[in-house]
Design an enzyme around this catalytic site. Structure first.
Site, PDB file in Angstrom:
ATOM      1  N   ARG A 235       5.016   2.440  19.555  1.00  9.80           N
ATOM      2  CA  ARG A 235       5.632   1.287  18.866  1.00  9.80           C
ATOM      3  C   ARG A 235       6.829   0.733  19.630  1.00  9.80           C
ATOM      4  NH1 ARG A 235       4.181   1.133  13.055  1.00  9.80           N
ATOM      5  NH2 ARG A 235       1.967   1.487  13.244  1.00  9.80           N
TER       6      ARG A 235
ATOM      7  N   ARG B 197       9.918  -3.724  15.458  1.00  2.00           N
ATOM      8  CA  ARG B 197      10.984  -4.390  14.691  1.00  2.00           C
ATOM      9  C   ARG B 197      12.392  -3.934  15.016  1.00  2.00           C
ATOM     10  NH1 ARG B 197       7.829  -3.028   9.376  1.00  2.00           N
ATOM     11  NH2 ARG B 197       7.181  -1.446  10.857  1.00  2.00           N
TER      12      ARG B 197
ATOM     13  N   ARG C 280       7.926 -12.566  16.446  1.00  2.26           N
ATOM     14  CA  ARG C 280       7.072 -12.417  15.272  1.00  2.26           C
ATOM     15  C   ARG C 280       7.310 -13.572  14.296  1.00  2.26           C
ATOM     16  NH1 ARG C 280       8.048  -8.616  10.700  1.00  2.26           N
ATOM     17  NH2 ARG C 280       6.266  -8.948   9.370  1.00  2.26           N
TER      18      ARG C 280
ATOM     19  N   ASP D  62      -3.399  -3.796  16.764  1.00  2.00           N
ATOM     20  CA  ASP D  62      -3.324  -2.793  15.701  1.00  2.00           C
ATOM     21  C   ASP D  62      -4.677  -2.107  15.565  1.00  2.00           C
ATOM     22  OD1 ASP D  62      -1.255  -2.067  13.414  1.00  2.00           O
ATOM     23  OD2 ASP D  62      -3.277  -1.911  12.597  1.00  2.00           O
TER      24      ASP D  62
ATOM     25  N   TYR E 164      -8.423   4.238   6.177  1.00  2.00           N
ATOM     26  CA  TYR E 164      -7.928   2.930   5.719  1.00  2.00           C
ATOM     27  C   TYR E 164      -9.067   2.087   5.135  1.00  2.00           C
ATOM     28  CZ  TYR E 164      -3.392   3.823   7.900  1.00  2.00           C
ATOM     29  OH  TYR E 164      -2.180   4.356   8.221  1.00  2.00           O
TER      30      TYR E 164
HETATM   31  O1  CP3 Z   1       2.804   1.145  20.075  1.00  2.00           O
HETATM   32  C1  CP3 Z   1       2.839  -0.100  20.260  1.00  2.00           C
HETATM   33  O2  CP3 Z   1       3.906  -0.712  20.545  1.00  2.00           O
HETATM   34  C2  CP3 Z   1       1.532  -0.871  20.271  1.00  2.00           C
HETATM   35  C3  CP3 Z   1       1.179  -1.542  19.063  1.00  2.00           C
HETATM   36  C4  CP3 Z   1       0.703  -0.757  17.857  1.00  2.00           C
HETATM   37  C5  CP3 Z   1       0.925  -1.205  16.546  1.00  2.00           C
HETATM   38  N1  CP3 Z   1       0.235  -0.405  15.692  1.00  2.00           N
HETATM   39  C6  CP3 Z   1       1.731  -2.376  16.167  1.00  2.00           C
HETATM   40  C7  CP3 Z   1       2.242  -2.479  14.781  1.00  2.00           C
HETATM   41  C8  CP3 Z   1      -0.066   0.398  17.772  1.00  2.00           C
HETATM   42  C9  CP3 Z   1      -0.537   1.338  18.884  1.00  2.00           C
HETATM   43  C10 CP3 Z   1      -0.371   0.607  16.395  1.00  2.00           C
HETATM   44  C11 CP3 Z   1      -1.210   1.705  15.906  1.00  2.00           C
HETATM   45  C12 CP3 Z   1      -1.377   1.909  14.472  1.00  2.00           C
HETATM   46  N2  CP3 Z   1      -1.460   0.962  13.482  1.00  2.00           N
HETATM   47  C13 CP3 Z   1      -1.596   3.163  13.869  1.00  2.00           C
HETATM   48  C14 CP3 Z   1      -1.695   4.472  14.615  1.00  2.00           C
HETATM   49  C15 CP3 Z   1      -0.386   4.979  15.074  1.00  2.00           C
HETATM   50  C16 CP3 Z   1       0.505   5.443  13.982  1.00  2.00           C
HETATM   51  O3  CP3 Z   1       1.570   4.811  13.820  1.00  2.00           O
HETATM   52  O4  CP3 Z   1       0.185   6.442  13.342  1.00  2.00           O
HETATM   53  C17 CP3 Z   1      -1.727   2.966  12.496  1.00  2.00           C
HETATM   54  C18 CP3 Z   1      -1.936   4.038  11.440  1.00  2.00           C
HETATM   55  C19 CP3 Z   1      -1.666   1.560  12.261  1.00  2.00           C
HETATM   56  C20 CP3 Z   1      -1.830   0.834  10.982  1.00  2.00           C
HETATM   57  C21 CP3 Z   1      -0.606   0.121  10.604  1.00  2.00           C
HETATM   58  N3  CP3 Z   1      -0.125  -1.003  11.243  1.00  2.00           N
HETATM   59  C22 CP3 Z   1       0.280   0.432   9.550  1.00  2.00           C
HETATM   60  C23 CP3 Z   1       0.130   1.604   8.609  1.00  2.00           C
HETATM   61  C24 CP3 Z   1       1.306  -0.525   9.577  1.00  2.00           C
HETATM   62  C25 CP3 Z   1       2.423  -0.690   8.590  1.00  2.00           C
HETATM   63  C26 CP3 Z   1       3.496   0.319   8.791  1.00  2.00           C
HETATM   64  C27 CP3 Z   1       4.668  -0.306   9.457  1.00  2.00           C
HETATM   65  O5  CP3 Z   1       5.223   0.278  10.410  1.00  2.00           O
HETATM   66  O6  CP3 Z   1       5.079  -1.388   8.988  1.00  2.00           O
HETATM   67  C28 CP3 Z   1       1.055  -1.375  10.677  1.00  2.00           C
HETATM   68  C29 CP3 Z   1       1.899  -2.508  11.120  1.00  2.00           C
HETATM   69  C30 CP3 Z   1       2.325  -2.553  12.543  1.00  2.00           C
HETATM   70  N4  CP3 Z   1       1.531  -2.274  13.614  1.00  2.00           N
HETATM   71  C31 CP3 Z   1       3.603  -2.962  13.017  1.00  2.00           C
HETATM   72  C32 CP3 Z   1       3.555  -2.919  14.416  1.00  2.00           C
HETATM   73  C33 CP3 Z   1       4.630  -3.323  15.379  1.00  2.00           C
HETATM   74  C34 CP3 Z   1       4.755  -3.431  12.139  1.00  2.00           C
HETATM   75  C35 CP3 Z   1       4.331  -4.772  11.639  1.00  2.00           C
HETATM   76  C36 CP3 Z   1       5.414  -5.802  11.594  1.00  2.00           C
HETATM   77  O7  CP3 Z   1       5.878  -6.305  12.633  1.00  2.00           O
HETATM   78  O8  CP3 Z   1       5.739  -6.141  10.458  1.00  2.00           O
END
Ligand code: CP3
Length: 345
Positions: free
Chosen positions: A23, A27, A36, A73, A150
């Site tokens: 990540r 944010r 964003r 994602d 999911y």
């Molecule tokens: O690592 C990186 O920088 C690459 C981008 C990336 C994102 N999600 C961007 C993201 C990667 C590799 C993921 C993987 C992901 N997404 C996983 C597996 C890794 C982990 O964290 O366990 C999972 C379970 C998801 C599903 C997902 N996406 C969830 C549960 C959420 C909400 C939780 C949260 O942090 O808000 C997301 C949103 C998400 N994916 C964000 C980002 C940057 C935040 C969204 C935003 O900008 O509002």
């Protein structure tokens, strides 16, 4: 000059391990929040190749990480298979649910995902053109179990109970869903590699809720088949597998997945993992993400401890899980500076 990340993944022990961060585009960075906002929302950002490439590059410019990870994602694959997907601000993802075999049968074929995912491949192409020459590009997807949790629940769940219930009550529907996700994941990652990804990572974020035979059958085995299929199509492609929460079952994970590198969460100590996991190949991890919030002497101490514990073999420095929105970018800089200071200082 081979990129540091690729050298570590190939099994080389380096004086200073390459570093990137789960990540890393997110944010906690003001420039991410601005881009964003420009995109409108999270999914629009994922599907906008220009802006998705921009946020992927932001942490590279700011911190000179050794690797960039594609901004996308894991839930885009369910969407491409036909599930509805949306994000509720402050809460997380929501999807239409899969509750029986008829709904699995209605999903699209694995090779019908590319229309939806074409912008992602375009992001990868832009990145492979625009990244600095020393920075490696990582593609990724969710592992089938995590993606299935999911799709079945329609959201994130603390214990993945709906997925466990479907596995128990309708094993055929569950197996059919897993198979569909697995096949789609091979097609998706294969296209990322064709577009320029130099290695790929499989995120099995909820592997820890599977135990014993179920862990082998539904986490390790699908990752092994995906890894084998990808290496078959793309000779020499390095693969990172992340069975998060595996605990002592991390031992043997290189052989059980066929991956070149096993990503460790912070539930195992670096000393234990050096003895029991790194003996099988490269490991990635495993600083607790909370240090990116708290910083200070504890952060410095922990970075040195992890570097030292893994110094006898191939290692990629990373967090044990994603950086959180409340993290301080200055602590990220401190982590990197501490890691890269001369080894005998
Ligand atoms: O690592 C990186 O920088 C690459 C981008 C990336 C994102 N999600 C961007 C993201 C990667 C590799 C993921 C993987 C992901 N997404 C996983 C597996 C890794 C982990 O964290 O366990 C999972 C379970 C998801 C599903 C997902 N996406 C969830 C549960 C959420 C909400 C939780 C949260 O942090 O808000 C997301 C949103 C998400 N994916 C964000 C980002 C940057 C935040 C969204 C935003 O900008 O509002």
């Amino acid at each position: 000059m081979t990129k540091l990340l690729l050298r570590a993944l190939a099994g080389e022990t380096l004086p200073v391990p390459p570093i990137w961060m789960m990540r890393q585009a997110g944010r906690y960075l003001p420039e991410y929040r601005a881009t964003r906002a420009e995109a409108g929302d999270f999914l629009s950002l994922c599907y906008n190749p220009e802006l998705a490439a921009e946020v992927t590059l932001q942490p590279i410019r700011r911190f000179r990480f050794d690797a960039a990870i594609l901004f996308a994602d894991i839930l885009l694959v369910p969407q491409a298979l036909g599930a509805d997907l949306w994000f509720v601000t402050g809460e997380g993802p929501r999807l239409s649910t899969i509750t029986d075999g008829a709904e699995v049968a209605k999903l699209k074929a694995p090779d019908a995902i590319h229309d939806t995912l074409a912008p992602i491949y375009e992001t990868v192409r832009r990145l492979s053109r625009d990244l600095p020459p020393e920075t490696a590009l990582i593609g990724f997807a969710g592992a089938p179990w995590t993606v299935a949790t999911y799709m079945i629940a329609g959201r994130g769940t603390p214990d993945q109970a709906p997925a466990h219930a479907l596995m128990r009550d309708d094993p055929e529907a569950f197996a059919a869903l897993m198979e569909r996700i697995e096949a789609a994941t091979v097609e998706y990652l294969s296209r990322q590699v064709e577009a320029g990804a130099e290695c790929v990572k499989l995120f099995d974020s909820w592997a820890g809720s599977l135990s014993g035979e179920a862990f082998e059958r539904w986490s390790l085995a699908p990752m092994k088949r995906i890894t084998a299929a990808l290496k078959d199509r793309h000779a020499g492609l390095p693969v990172i597998a992340f069975p998060r929460g595996a605990g002592t079952a991390y031992e043997g994970a290189h052989a059980a997945t066929g991956a070149d590198c096993i990503a460790l969460d912070d539930g195992v100590t670096p000393d234990w993992a050096a003895k029991h996991v790194q003996t099988g190949g490269c490991v990635q991890g495993n600083l607790a993400s909370s240090h990116m919030v708290t910083g200070g002497a504890a952060l410095v101490r922990e970075v040195r401890r992890i570097r030292e514990a893994f110094s006898g073999g191939p290692h990629v420095f990373n967090l044990g899980h994603g950086i959180t929105p409340d993290a301080d970018p200055d602590n990220v800089a401190l982590m990197i500076d501490t890691l890269r200071e001369t080894v005998d200082a």
